[in-house]
Design an enzyme around this catalytic site. Structure first.
Site, PDB file in Angstrom:
ATOM      1  N   SER A 189      44.789  23.178  17.302  1.00  0.00           N
ATOM      2  CA  SER A 189      43.701  22.594  18.083  1.00  0.00           C
ATOM      3  C   SER A 189      43.250  21.222  17.625  1.00  0.00           C
ATOM      4  O   SER A 189      42.716  20.462  18.411  1.00  0.00           O
ATOM      5  CB  SER A 189      42.506  23.539  18.051  1.00  0.00           C
ATOM      6  OG  SER A 189      42.042  23.687  16.729  1.00  0.00           O
ATOM      7  N   LYS A 248      38.735  29.044  27.277  1.00  0.00           N
ATOM      8  CA  LYS A 248      39.120  27.627  27.263  1.00  0.00           C
ATOM      9  C   LYS A 248      39.849  27.300  28.577  1.00  0.00           C
ATOM     10  O   LYS A 248      39.211  27.005  29.565  1.00  0.00           O
ATOM     11  CB  LYS A 248      39.918  27.323  26.007  1.00  0.00           C
ATOM     12  CG  LYS A 248      39.083  27.628  24.735  1.00  0.00           C
ATOM     13  CD  LYS A 248      39.740  27.165  23.478  1.00  0.00           C
ATOM     14  CE  LYS A 248      39.138  27.754  22.206  1.00  0.00           C
ATOM     15  NZ  LYS A 248      37.776  27.357  21.883  1.00  0.00           N
TER      16      LYS A 248
HETATM   17  C1  LIG Z   1      43.064  28.462  17.457  1.00  0.00           C
HETATM   18  C2  LIG Z   1      41.838  29.206  17.867  1.00  0.00           C
HETATM   19  N1  LIG Z   1      41.883  30.547  17.890  1.00  0.00           N
HETATM   20  C3  LIG Z   1      40.803  31.262  18.267  1.00  0.00           C
HETATM   21  C4  LIG Z   1      39.620  30.650  18.638  1.00  0.00           C
HETATM   22  C5  LIG Z   1      38.452  31.480  19.060  1.00  0.00           C
HETATM   23  O1  LIG Z   1      38.386  31.570  20.459  1.00  0.00           O
HETATM   24  P1  LIG Z   1      37.007  31.866  21.170  1.00  0.00           P
HETATM   25  O2  LIG Z   1      36.322  30.556  21.367  1.00  0.00           O
HETATM   26  O3  LIG Z   1      37.366  32.566  22.428  1.00  0.00           O
HETATM   27  O4  LIG Z   1      36.223  32.754  20.239  1.00  0.00           O
HETATM   28  C6  LIG Z   1      39.534  29.266  18.638  1.00  0.00           C
HETATM   29  C7  LIG Z   1      38.263  28.634  19.055  1.00  0.00           C
HETATM   30  O5  LIG Z   1      37.821  27.691  19.063  1.00  0.00           O
HETATM   31  C8  LIG Z   1      40.674  28.516  18.231  1.00  0.00           C
HETATM   32  O6  LIG Z   1      40.626  27.181  18.188  1.00  0.00           O
END
Ligand SMILES: Cc1ncc(COP(=O)(O)O)c(C=O)c1O
Length: 426
Positions: A189, A248
């Site tokens: 990310s 997202k």
């Molecule tokens: C790589 C990654 N996995 C999991 C999550 C968690 O997802 P959620 O926002 O649905 O809790 C994020 C959140 O920002 C993320 O960047």
């Protein structure tokens, strides 16, 4: 005992390091995303453009998604009324899980209250249930995966980010008979780079490991039906567990895993994060399903998303701004200093009505503090040019570095790679 003083001191430490997080008070307006109303400290509201939303495709305001939520809330009410096992398993939730299993071509899927919870619950439960399991975890895995690894209490080995040779080396040090789990992301990310999924699957096959992929920053956006990078590369059937978010690319809320029935049934039966919490509301499930089904059948949002991401990268790089090489829709602009990135973000908002949250340590390594820009299909070409103008003006006023930051990033990844788990950061 002065408890209050202890908490205040802890927060003051963050303030001193310019890492104290401030929420922007935003009011999203139906049909206007990425525009929103921003309210300042004096409670004055003004229109701004959001350039850092993870509602990557703008599905949070898509007509089909909003209508599904409204209609289901009108017909079924709001709360789920219980945990999954005690009256909370509602019809739209069952349909949502079927839709997700179909998206990833897996036997079953399981929905959680967030992507964070999915990772924590699934990784810890799967690893705990495999006797003497050892987890191989990418160095840059998200905090929720790290939490899952820790929670499992099982042995872990951290491989250098996206480094298949290092993963092989670590795998070959372990008794072949021990159960193994390789946990990694598809799109990372903060840098927007992509994992070598095929090579990792090859290694998993060779060493008899289960594969667990986090596709949180890819589902909805990649693959012919929005199944993520694994779908895009024709590798979904080689991954044992695909984890994703509904929050997202799909624009709603919640998380999930898709896998074979034995894994889903085991996680469903053993994960406290799944068992002891209220199920997602029916209206939210219906909205998420509407979004998934729309994106399965329509590629326009994906195409436009890619176009706007490419255009943004090209235009900002052309203006001499330090855009980091990214294979995906994530556009990191490296500042390299916590104070400077905060000053840049404040100036963008105050002078140019552009909102981009600064990203600091520990979310990214020190020295790579950045603005993380996320173009959507709803950012017009004109908005991209406005962004360029604003960024150039901020870079000039604050005398920020313009040289390409890729070299710095590579170096920082190597030095930050002490191969222990980094501390959790949001
Ligand atoms: C790589 C990654 N996995 C999991 C999550 C968690 O997802 P959620 O926002 O649905 O809790 C994020 C959140 O920002 C993320 O960047």
């Amino acid at each position: 005992m002065d408890y209050r003083g202890i908490f205040e001191d802890a927060v003051d430490t963050l303030r001193a390091e310019k890492r104290y997080r401030v929420f922007a008070d935003l009011e999203r307006i139906a049909g206007k995303f990425p525009k929103a109303m921003y309210r300042d400290d004096a409670d004055n509201a003004r229109e701004i453009t959001i350039w850092c939303s993870n509602d990557y495709l703008g599905m949070g305001q898509h007509e089909k998604v909003v209508t599904a939520m409204q209609q289901t809330a009108a017909s079924m009410g709001v709360g789920a009324g219980g945990t999954r096992n005690i009256s909370g398993t509602n019809r739209p939730l069952v349909e949502l899980e079927r839709s997700l299993a179909d998206l990833h071509r897996k036997e079953a899927a399981l929905v959680f209250t967030s992507g964070f919870v999915s990772n924590e619950a699934a990784i810890s439960t799967i690893a705990r249930l495999l006797p003497d399991c050892i987890i191989f975890s990418d160095q840059l895995n998200h905090a929720s995966m790290i939490q899952g690894v820790r929670q499992s209490g099982m042995e872990k080995k951290i491989f250098r980010h996206n480094d298949v040779a290092h993963l092989r080396e670590l795998l070959s040090q372990v008794d072949r008979k021990r159960p193994k789990l390789i946990a990694f992301e598809s799109v990372y990310s903060m840098d927007g780079d992509v994992a070598p999924i095929k090579e990792i699957c090859d290694l998993a096959e060779e060493f008899g490991a289960l594969t667990y992929i986090d596709e949180v920053h890819a589902v909805g956006m990649y693959g012919p039906r929005g199944g993520g990078i694994a779908e895009h590369e024709g590798l979904m059937d080689r991954i044992d567990v695909i984890e994703g978010t509904l929050a997202k690319g799909f624009g709603v809320m919640g998380g999930y895993i898709a896998a074979n029935r034995s894994i889903i049934d085991a996680v469903r039966s053993y994960a406290p994060e799944f068992i002891f919490t209220t199920a997602l509301p029916p209206a939210l499930c219906a909205a998420a399903r509407a979004s998934i089904e729309h994106l399965k059948g329509n590629g326009e949002e994906r195409l436009m998303h890619q176009r706007q991401a490419r255009l943004t990268k090209a235009i900002l790089a052309d203006a001499g701004l330090p855009v980091m090489n990214s294979d995906t829709h994530i556009v990191p602009l490296i500042v390299g200093d916590a104070r400077a990135v905060k000053a840049a973000s404040d100036m963008l908002l105050d002078k140019h009505n552009i909102y981009i949250q600064p990203i600091n340590y520990p979310t990214v390594p020190k020295g790579t503090e950045r603005l993380r820009i996320t173009p959507t299909p709803l950012h017009s070409d004109e908005m991209i040019f406005e962004l360029r103008h604003a960024l150039v003006s901020v870079w000039t006023s604050l005398e920020l570095p313009r040289e390409r930051a890729d070299a710095a990033i590579t170096a920082s990844k190597l030095t930050s790679g002490d191969l222990t788990l980094p501390s959790l950061g949001g």
